[in-house]
Design a protein around this motif. Sequence first.
Motif, mmCIF file in Angstrom:
data_model
loop_
_atom_site.group_PDB
_atom_site.id
_atom_site.type_symbol
_atom_site.label_atom_id
_atom_site.label_comp_id
_atom_site.label_asym_id
_atom_site.label_seq_id
_atom_site.Cartn_x
_atom_site.Cartn_y
_atom_site.Cartn_z
ATOM 1 N N HIS A 221 -2.213 -6.281 29.612
ATOM 2 C CA HIS A 221 -1.044 -6.337 28.737
ATOM 3 C C HIS A 221 -1.481 -5.868 27.358
ATOM 4 O O HIS A 221 -2.410 -6.440 26.774
ATOM 5 C CB HIS A 221 -0.535 -7.774 28.672
ATOM 6 C CG HIS A 221 0.780 -7.947 27.993
ATOM 7 N ND1 HIS A 221 1.295 -9.192 27.676
ATOM 8 C CD2 HIS A 221 1.709 -7.055 27.559
ATOM 9 C CE1 HIS A 221 2.469 -9.065 27.109
ATOM 10 N NE2 HIS A 221 2.740 -7.783 27.019
ATOM 11 N N VAL A 222 -0.858 -4.834 26.839
ATOM 12 C CA VAL A 222 -1.142 -4.334 25.493
ATOM 13 C C VAL A 222 -0.027 -4.819 24.573
ATOM 14 O O VAL A 222 1.127 -4.440 24.731
ATOM 15 C CB VAL A 222 -1.248 -2.800 25.472
ATOM 16 C CG1 VAL A 222 -1.464 -2.299 24.043
ATOM 17 C CG2 VAL A 222 -2.393 -2.334 26.380
ATOM 18 N N VAL A 223 -0.392 -5.675 23.620
ATOM 19 C CA VAL A 223 0.565 -6.286 22.699
ATOM 20 C C VAL A 223 0.232 -5.831 21.290
ATOM 21 O O VAL A 223 -0.946 -5.753 20.908
ATOM 22 C CB VAL A 223 0.494 -7.826 22.778
ATOM 23 C CG1 VAL A 223 1.458 -8.470 21.783
ATOM 24 C CG2 VAL A 223 0.770 -8.313 24.192
ATOM 25 N N SER A 224 1.252 -5.533 20.510
ATOM 26 C CA SER A 224 1.031 -5.179 19.105
ATOM 27 C C SER A 224 2.270 -5.468 18.303
ATOM 28 O O SER A 224 3.315 -5.853 18.834
ATOM 29 C CB SER A 224 0.652 -3.702 18.967
ATOM 30 O OG SER A 224 1.804 -2.875 19.106
ATOM 31 N N GLY A 225 2.155 -5.255 16.992
ATOM 32 C CA GLY A 225 3.330 -5.248 16.144
ATOM 33 C C GLY A 225 4.018 -3.896 16.223
ATOM 34 O O GLY A 225 3.640 -3.026 17.009
ATOM 35 N N ILE A 226 5.013 -3.729 15.382
ATOM 36 C CA ILE A 226 5.707 -2.440 15.344
ATOM 37 C C ILE A 226 5.032 -1.482 14.371
ATOM 38 O O ILE A 226 5.314 -0.281 14.372
ATOM 39 C CB ILE A 226 7.195 -2.610 14.999
ATOM 40 C CG1 ILE A 226 7.376 -3.284 13.635
ATOM 41 C CG2 ILE A 226 7.895 -3.415 16.087
ATOM 42 C CD1 ILE A 226 8.815 -3.303 13.160
ATOM 43 N N ARG A 227 4.115 -2.002 13.557
ATOM 44 C CA ARG A 227 3.278 -1.182 12.678
ATOM 45 C C ARG A 227 1.861 -1.737 12.737
ATOM 46 O O ARG A 227 1.679 -2.943 12.940
ATOM 47 C CB ARG A 227 3.775 -1.210 11.224
ATOM 48 C CG ARG A 227 5.095 -0.496 10.982
ATOM 49 C CD ARG A 227 5.526 -0.600 9.526
ATOM 50 N NE ARG A 227 5.774 -1.992 9.153
ATOM 51 C CZ ARG A 227 6.913 -2.619 9.383
ATOM 52 N NH1 ARG A 227 7.905 -2.009 9.986
ATOM 53 N NH2 ARG A 227 7.060 -3.880 9.012
ATOM 54 N N ASP A 228 0.883 -0.876 12.537
ATOM 55 C CA ASP A 228 -0.503 -1.329 12.540
ATOM 56 C C ASP A 228 -1.345 -0.298 11.804
ATOM 57 O O ASP A 228 -1.345 0.881 12.177
ATOM 58 C CB ASP A 228 -1.010 -1.505 13.981
ATOM 59 C CG ASP A 228 -2.288 -2.328 14.061
ATOM 60 O OD1 ASP A 228 -3.211 -2.060 13.274
ATOM 61 O OD2 ASP A 228 -2.359 -3.239 14.909
ATOM 62 N N ASP A 229 -2.069 -0.738 10.776
ATOM 63 C CA ASP A 229 -2.898 0.206 10.022
ATOM 64 C C ASP A 229 -4.352 0.202 10.489
ATOM 65 O O ASP A 229 -5.190 0.894 9.922
ATOM 66 C CB ASP A 229 -2.818 -0.065 8.514
ATOM 67 C CG ASP A 229 -3.308 -1.461 8.127
ATOM 68 O OD1 ASP A 229 -3.751 -2.217 9.018
ATOM 69 O OD2 ASP A 229 -3.236 -1.801 6.922
ATOM 70 N N THR A 230 -4.643 -0.576 11.536
ATOM 71 C CA THR A 230 -6.003 -0.599 12.082
ATOM 72 C C THR A 230 -6.140 0.379 13.244
ATOM 73 O O THR A 230 -7.120 1.138 13.311
ATOM 74 C CB THR A 230 -6.380 -2.029 12.517
ATOM 75 O OG1 THR A 230 -6.228 -2.910 11.398
ATOM 76 C CG2 THR A 230 -7.822 -2.080 12.999
ATOM 77 N N TRP A 231 -5.183 0.353 14.152
ATOM 78 C CA TRP A 231 -5.035 1.371 15.193
ATOM 79 C C TRP A 231 -3.564 1.780 15.204
ATOM 80 O O TRP A 231 -2.693 0.907 15.353
ATOM 81 C CB TRP A 231 -5.416 0.837 16.568
ATOM 82 C CG TRP A 231 -6.874 0.612 16.776
ATOM 83 C CD1 TRP A 231 -7.820 1.553 17.114
ATOM 84 C CD2 TRP A 231 -7.581 -0.637 16.693
ATOM 85 N NE1 TRP A 231 -9.054 0.972 17.229
ATOM 86 C CE2 TRP A 231 -8.943 -0.369 16.972
ATOM 87 C CE3 TRP A 231 -7.192 -1.939 16.400
ATOM 88 C CZ2 TRP A 231 -9.914 -1.369 16.968
ATOM 89 C CZ3 TRP A 231 -8.150 -2.943 16.388
ATOM 90 C CH2 TRP A 231 -9.489 -2.645 16.677
ATOM 91 N N PRO A 232 -3.233 3.058 15.070
ATOM 92 C CA PRO A 232 -1.825 3.462 15.084
ATOM 93 C C PRO A 232 -1.127 2.991 16.350
ATOM 94 O O PRO A 232 -1.704 3.010 17.442
ATOM 95 C CB PRO A 232 -1.896 4.993 15.014
ATOM 96 C CG PRO A 232 -3.227 5.290 14.394
ATOM 97 C CD PRO A 232 -4.141 4.196 14.859
ATOM 98 N N VAL A 233 0.125 2.556 16.201
ATOM 99 C CA VAL A 233 0.881 2.032 17.332
ATOM 100 C C VAL A 233 1.006 3.072 18.443
ATOM 101 O O VAL A 233 0.942 2.749 19.626
ATOM 102 C CB VAL A 233 2.254 1.514 16.870
ATOM 103 C CG1 VAL A 233 3.163 1.222 18.053
ATOM 104 C CG2 VAL A 233 2.079 0.264 16.015
ATOM 105 N N ALA A 234 1.155 4.347 18.055
ATOM 106 C CA ALA A 234 1.249 5.398 19.071
ATOM 107 C C ALA A 234 -0.030 5.470 19.909
ATOM 108 O O ALA A 234 0.015 5.774 21.108
ATOM 109 C CB ALA A 234 1.530 6.745 18.415
ATOM 110 N N LEU A 235 -1.166 5.176 19.289
ATOM 111 C CA LEU A 235 -2.435 5.175 20.024
ATOM 112 C C LEU A 235 -2.471 4.015 21.027
ATOM 113 O O LEU A 235 -2.970 4.169 22.151
ATOM 114 C CB LEU A 235 -3.596 5.057 19.037
ATOM 115 C CG LEU A 235 -5.011 5.294 19.569
ATOM 116 C CD1 LEU A 235 -5.181 6.730 20.032
ATOM 117 C CD2 LEU A 235 -6.036 4.969 18.479
ATOM 118 N N LEU A 236 -1.914 2.874 20.632
ATOM 119 C CA LEU A 236 -1.842 1.733 21.542
ATOM 120 C C LEU A 236 -0.873 2.024 22.687
ATOM 121 O O LEU A 236 -1.122 1.630 23.835
ATOM 122 C CB LEU A 236 -1.417 0.487 20.778
ATOM 123 C CG LEU A 236 -2.351 0.061 19.627
ATOM 124 C CD1 LEU A 236 -1.777 -1.151 18.908
ATOM 125 C CD2 LEU A 236 -3.746 -0.231 20.133
#
Length: 293
Positions: A231-246
Amino acid sequence: MSRPPTFTPPPCARSYALRTARGDFAVLDAAPADGTEPKGTALLLPGYTGSKEDFIAMLEPLAEAGYRTVSVDGRGQYETPGPADQQAYEQEELARDVLAQADALGVGRVHLLGHSLGGQIARAAVLLDPAPFTTLTLMSSGPAQVAPAQQEKIKLLSDALAVMTMGQVWEAMRALDPPEDADEAGGNREDLRRRWLLHNPAQLLATGRRLSVEPDRVDELAALEPPLPVHVVSGIRDDTWPVALLDAMAGRLAARRTRVEGTEHSPNTDRPRETAATVARFWDDHAGGRNRA
């Protein structure tokens, strides 16, 4: 740095040292109320500069969903002491710690969740031995090294740690905080400071370096047989790894993909109840089998 809303555990959780074959690790262990048999047990790994408290606001909703959750300070993090030798914090060493923690829980296979750096350590543990794990959740944790801007921040921190005490580095970091971050920390500021001061500088140096050079191991994870549900979980923005990369990583893993609305790099502290709900649904769907998302 994740900023938990409190450092006081909820009533469903107890704090103790988990004894393992590789040493003792400080944990928060939360279980369903009234002695109800848990649906399963999960091991939660915090990120860089973080601690077990980064999951503190998720513990109660996960207990309400029927799960026992054990959040852990890795070696050299907060209330788990560690040596001054940076080699002790090489990724394989930390991954072997995770395998020992899972074994020490004594419940058979567990769900494994890692946030940021914790996700990459979790991945390394699974690649060493997937047998102890029912599922893997990668929360705001990317396929390889962190973004260039984050690499620069890690370098600045490492340079500072080479010439300053932990207390001096804390004061320097706080001087750079935007006003809203200072307001958000509120009454937790002393707890955050204490956590920082208890981190081992060797751990920060070694894990920070690894975050800046981590290779892409997604294909290795995808090739596991039998496959492990991810399961890959993230926010809608991320400055550590771009969301598109996730997003792309989730596709390569045939993983479930969740973006938690209203959150950034730390869904676990930004919106813990919503994050706990999506994590619990994934665990519910994979209570007993090693099959894909």
